[in-house]
Design an enzyme around this catalytic site. Structure first.
Site, PDB file in Angstrom:
ATOM      1  N   GLU A  65       0.836  -1.209   0.000  1.00 39.67           N
ATOM      2  CA  GLU A  65       0.000   0.000   0.000  1.00 39.67           C
ATOM      3  C   GLU A  65       0.867   1.254   0.000  1.00 39.67           C
ATOM      4  O   GLU A  65       0.527   2.247  -0.628  1.00 39.67           O
ATOM      5  CB  GLU A  65      -0.906   0.027   1.230  1.00 39.67           C
ATOM      6  CG  GLU A  65      -2.095  -0.884   1.143  1.00 39.67           C
ATOM      7  CD  GLU A  65      -2.980  -0.730   2.354  1.00 39.67           C
ATOM      8  OE1 GLU A  65      -4.051  -0.115   2.207  1.00 39.67           O
ATOM      9  OE2 GLU A  65      -2.595  -1.204   3.447  1.00 39.67           O
ATOM     10  N   TYR A 115     -14.825  26.627   0.893  1.00 40.36           N
ATOM     11  CA  TYR A 115     -14.822  25.163   0.841  1.00 40.36           C
ATOM     12  C   TYR A 115     -13.861  24.617  -0.208  1.00 40.36           C
ATOM     13  O   TYR A 115     -13.362  23.511  -0.064  1.00 40.36           O
ATOM     14  CB  TYR A 115     -16.233  24.596   0.655  1.00 40.36           C
ATOM     15  CG  TYR A 115     -17.023  25.142  -0.501  1.00 40.36           C
ATOM     16  CD1 TYR A 115     -16.852  24.638  -1.775  1.00 40.36           C
ATOM     17  CD2 TYR A 115     -17.955  26.153  -0.302  1.00 40.36           C
ATOM     18  CE1 TYR A 115     -17.578  25.140  -2.839  1.00 40.36           C
ATOM     19  CE2 TYR A 115     -18.682  26.652  -1.361  1.00 40.36           C
ATOM     20  CZ  TYR A 115     -18.491  26.149  -2.624  1.00 40.36           C
ATOM     21  OH  TYR A 115     -19.211  26.645  -3.674  1.00 40.36           O
ATOM     22  N   GLU A 139      -6.060   6.801  11.153  1.00 43.47           N
ATOM     23  CA  GLU A 139      -6.181   7.679  12.323  1.00 43.47           C
ATOM     24  C   GLU A 139      -5.154   8.806  12.266  1.00 43.47           C
ATOM     25  O   GLU A 139      -5.479   9.977  12.470  1.00 43.47           O
ATOM     26  CB  GLU A 139      -6.013   6.880  13.623  1.00 43.47           C
ATOM     27  CG  GLU A 139      -7.156   5.943  13.926  1.00 43.47           C
ATOM     28  CD  GLU A 139      -7.051   4.575  13.251  1.00 43.47           C
ATOM     29  OE1 GLU A 139      -7.852   3.701  13.628  1.00 43.47           O
ATOM     30  OE2 GLU A 139      -6.207   4.380  12.349  1.00 43.47           O
ATOM     31  N   LYS A 143     -11.401   4.227   3.071  1.00 49.32           N
ATOM     32  CA  LYS A 143     -10.588   3.493   2.097  1.00 49.32           C
ATOM     33  C   LYS A 143     -11.496   2.467   1.433  1.00 49.32           C
ATOM     34  O   LYS A 143     -11.842   1.454   2.034  1.00 49.32           O
ATOM     35  CB  LYS A 143      -9.416   2.811   2.793  1.00 49.32           C
ATOM     36  CG  LYS A 143      -8.450   2.135   1.839  1.00 49.32           C
ATOM     37  CD  LYS A 143      -7.340   1.407   2.571  1.00 49.32           C
ATOM     38  CE  LYS A 143      -6.329   2.395   3.086  1.00 49.32           C
ATOM     39  NZ  LYS A 143      -5.124   1.717   3.609  1.00 49.32           N
TER      40      LYS A 143
END
Length: 135
Positions: free
Chosen positions: A20, A51, A71, A97
């Protein structure tokens, strides 16, 4: 009031496995910020959280380095938002994910991180005995 960005797509090299970290993975980010601006009464963009700039800030924070956990990535994004947007009092970052490389089949996995800006500490100093202000 809240400013919301939903479904922001990012590509990052985050994950536990070396694969990954080398190949990368698509991520979906949702951002909600609680702002204290005057835009509801002034109708000026300068008085709120833009935004588009918020979305770009999240993308920039997610691409600066590799993280093993969602996290840590989510916290880095939240911290950057609080640093770059003084009108923001609280930020929630949801990092998803899709189709993660795992031994179970799930649509997505993710983390929701909420971080609040803390007010600076106020230090009260006592005046020396006999001191009278304004004299």
């Amino acid at each position: 009031y809240e400013v919301v960005v939903r479904g922001l797509h990012a590509y990052g090299y985050h994950g536990v496995s070396e694969n990954e970290q080398e190949l990368g993975h698509r991520l979906t980010l949702d951002l909600t910020v609680w702002a204290e601006g005057e835009a509801p009464t002034t109708d000026h963009v300068r008085d709120t959280v833009d935004y588009i700039r918020l979305a770009q800030t999240a993308l920039d924070a997610s691409s600066e380095r590799k993280y093993r956990t969602l996290e840590a990535l989510s916290r880095a994004i939240a911290d950057r938002v609080l640093t770059d947007f003084p009108l923001v009092r609280k930020v929630e970052v949801r990092t998803m994910k899709p189709l993660p490389p795992a031994p179970v089949v799930v649509d997505s996995v993710g983390v929701t991180m909420t971080v609040e800006r803390h007010a600076p500490e106020t230090i009260l100093l006592a005046a020396p005995r006999g001191f009278c202000a304004g004299v």
